[in-house]
Scaffold this active site. Structure first.
Site, short mmCIF file in Angstrom:
data_model
loop_
_atom_site.label_atom_id
_atom_site.label_comp_id
_atom_site.label_asym_id
_atom_site.label_seq_id
_atom_site.Cartn_x
_atom_site.Cartn_y
_atom_site.Cartn_z
N HIS A 36 3.35 4.85 2.03
CA HIS A 36 4.20 5.70 1.20
C HIS A 36 5.68 5.40 1.37
O HIS A 36 6.45 5.50 0.41
CB HIS A 36 3.89 7.18 1.49
CG HIS A 36 2.52 7.57 0.98
ND1 HIS A 36 1.78 8.59 1.50
CD2 HIS A 36 1.75 7.03 -0.01
CE1 HIS A 36 0.63 8.68 0.86
NE2 HIS A 36 0.59 7.75 -0.06
N GLU A 44 -8.19 8.03 -11.13
CA GLU A 44 -9.02 8.44 -9.99
C GLU A 44 -10.46 8.56 -10.51
O GLU A 44 -10.69 9.19 -11.53
CB GLU A 44 -8.51 9.76 -9.42
CG GLU A 44 -9.42 10.46 -8.45
CD GLU A 44 -9.82 9.64 -7.22
OE1 GLU A 44 -8.96 9.04 -6.56
OE2 GLU A 44 -11.04 9.60 -6.93
N GLY A 55 -10.22 2.58 -11.88
CA GLY A 55 -8.85 2.09 -11.95
C GLY A 55 -8.76 0.59 -12.21
O GLY A 55 -7.83 0.13 -12.87
N HIS A 94 -5.87 3.91 -7.82
CA HIS A 94 -6.73 4.74 -6.96
C HIS A 94 -5.88 5.91 -6.47
O HIS A 94 -5.36 5.90 -5.36
CB HIS A 94 -7.25 3.93 -5.78
CG HIS A 94 -8.14 2.78 -6.16
ND1 HIS A 94 -7.67 1.66 -6.77
CD2 HIS A 94 -9.48 2.61 -6.01
CE1 HIS A 94 -8.68 0.83 -6.99
NE2 HIS A 94 -9.79 1.39 -6.54
N ASP A 111 -4.87 0.82 -4.24
CA ASP A 111 -5.09 1.47 -2.94
C ASP A 111 -6.54 1.95 -2.82
O ASP A 111 -6.79 3.16 -2.75
CB ASP A 111 -4.09 2.65 -2.82
CG ASP A 111 -4.18 3.36 -1.49
OD1 ASP A 111 -4.66 2.75 -0.50
OD2 ASP A 111 -3.77 4.53 -1.43
N SER A 141 0.34 9.45 -3.01
CA SER A 141 1.18 8.53 -3.79
C SER A 141 1.61 9.11 -5.16
O SER A 141 2.77 8.92 -5.55
CB SER A 141 0.49 7.17 -3.96
OG SER A 141 -0.83 7.32 -4.42
C1 LIG Z 1 -7.13 5.61 -0.32
S1 LIG Z 1 -7.49 6.82 -1.49
C2 LIG Z 1 -6.07 6.89 -2.50
C3 LIG Z 1 -4.89 7.51 -1.87
C4 LIG Z 1 -3.67 7.59 -2.75
N1 LIG Z 1 -3.37 6.34 -3.42
C5 LIG Z 1 -2.47 8.00 -1.92
O1 LIG Z 1 -1.79 7.11 -1.38
O2 LIG Z 1 -2.22 9.20 -1.79
C6 LIG Z 1 -8.61 5.98 -2.55
C7 LIG Z 1 -9.06 6.81 -3.74
O3 LIG Z 1 -9.68 5.92 -4.68
C8 LIG Z 1 -10.72 6.62 -5.33
N2 LIG Z 1 -11.55 5.55 -5.94
C9 LIG Z 1 -12.54 4.84 -5.39
N3 LIG Z 1 -12.96 3.87 -6.24
C10 LIG Z 1 -12.19 3.98 -7.36
C11 LIG Z 1 -12.10 3.26 -8.58
N4 LIG Z 1 -12.89 2.22 -8.83
N5 LIG Z 1 -11.19 3.63 -9.48
C12 LIG Z 1 -10.37 4.69 -9.25
N6 LIG Z 1 -10.40 5.41 -8.11
C13 LIG Z 1 -11.28 5.06 -7.17
C14 LIG Z 1 -11.34 7.44 -4.23
O4 LIG Z 1 -12.05 8.52 -4.76
C15 LIG Z 1 -10.10 7.88 -3.44
O5 LIG Z 1 -9.64 9.12 -3.87
#
Ligand SMILES: C[S@@+](CC[C@H](N)C(=O)[O-])C[C@H]1O[C@@H](n2cnc3c(N)ncnc32)[C@H](O)[C@@H]1O
Length: 296
Positions: A18, A123, A157, A41, A177, A105
């Site tokens: 971040h 998401e 995503g 993500h 991410d 994020s």
């Molecule tokens: C590491 S977390 C994201 C944290 C966020 N970017 C942050 O920094 O606050 C990963 C997220 O990706 C989501 N996710 C997993 N596969 C995905 C995909 N193919 N497309 C979008 N989101 C996805 C998960 O549900 C999870 O909430």
């Protein structure tokens, strides 16, 4: 999918990611022309560190809480990037019912985007998407971003990149991410997504977060990345790698470190990173240090 980011919210890797994200948003905002921010993500946008999930491992104690625990003249001596992040977390916690909140994020991005910028937050998990929608409803009120410049999608995503790029502004920052539950799968998917983005917008700034579970695997993946991307003689992509680790890079603790590779890094970000990353490492891995940091 079993992954729940709430377990890890505010941990050392989140802080590393971040702080870097805020610095990238700040660098892109140096030009007046608007840009598109895509969070492939996005997660739930904001996390409650008092929740049962977050309290299970209390990972935030070694991350955001450690930074917020720095006070007085020590806090003022921190590099401005660390102060900026700490300031935003405190501002969030000053809002009603947010005493134990930790920004994700999307929330952080909304603090930095301007009226001329746009954001797409993707998401895939329905429950997380619904929570994100709620968090963004409040956040957009305090943001310069207009509601019609903010799109939230419950989707894959990686797949949606084709829809959003190239964008009319021809300037974009994409944060990739993923959860790395399937580490090899996400390494491969992130590389493919980067190739797709560069094919569509060669000048896009792309930040890929990755875990350092075994440093040999991440080094191998990074070394193979350039050869997996389109070869554009007019815009040969540049790479900037930022890593911080708090355990030796090959121990079996699970997460030894946090890495971000930035494709097409903005001007002067590497120089700034040389300044803030050692300070961040010293904070997250206090003496006797077991880890290290790297900018290259
Ligand atoms: C590491 S977390 C994201 C944290 C966020 N970017 C942050 O920094 O606050 C990963 C997220 O990706 C989501 N996710 C997993 N596969 C995905 C995909 N193919 N497309 C979008 N989101 C996805 C998960 O549900 C999870 O909430």
């Amino acid at each position: 999918m079993k992954y729940r980011h709430a377990f890890h919210a505010g941990n050392f890797a989140d802080v590393h990611k971040h702080v870097t994200l805020l610095a990238l948003l700040g660098a892109l905002a140096r030009k007046d022309k608007g840009f598109l921010f895509v969070d492939t993500h996005a997660g739930r946008g904001c996390y409650d560190l008092a929740s049962a999930d977050a309290r299970k491992g209390e990972e935030f104690r070694g991350g955001v809480e450690r930074l917020l625990g720095v006070g007085g003249s020590d806090a003022r001596a921190l590099p401005e990037e660390l102060q900026d992040y700490a300031h935003l977390v405190r501002a969030l916690r000053n809002q009603p019912h947010a005493r134990h909140a930790c920004p994700g994020s999307p929330w952080l991005a909304l603090q930095r985007l301007r009226a001329q910028d746009r954001a797409v937050l993707i998401e895939t998990q329905q429950s997380e998407h619904v929570a994100l929608r709620e968090a963004m409803r409040d956040a957009v009120r305090n943001s310069a971003v207009t509601a019609n410049h903010l799109v939230l999608e419950c989707a894959d995503g990686y797949a949606r990149l084709k829809h959003w790029l190239p964008n009319v502004e021809r300037r974009a920052l994409v944060l990739i991410d993923p959860p790395y539950e399937d580490t090899r799968g996400d390494f491969s998917a992130a590389a493919n997504a980067t190739a797709e983005i560069l094919k569509r917008l060669p000048t896009a700034v792309i930040a890929i977060w990755y875990p350092i579970k075994d440093g040999r695997d991440t080094d191998q993946w990074l070394a193979s990345l350039p050869s997996r991307l389109p070869q554009d003689a007019a815009h040969p992509p540049q790479f900037l790698q930022s890593e911080v680790w708090i355990h030796p890079r090959d121990t079996r603790v699970g997460l030894n470190g946090s890495g971000i590779v930035i494709v097409n890094p903005p001007w002067q970000i590497a120089e700034r990173m040389q300044h803030w990353l050692p300070a961040l490492h010293a904070l997250l891995d206090p003496a006797p240090a077991r880890g290290g940091w790297r900018v290259r």
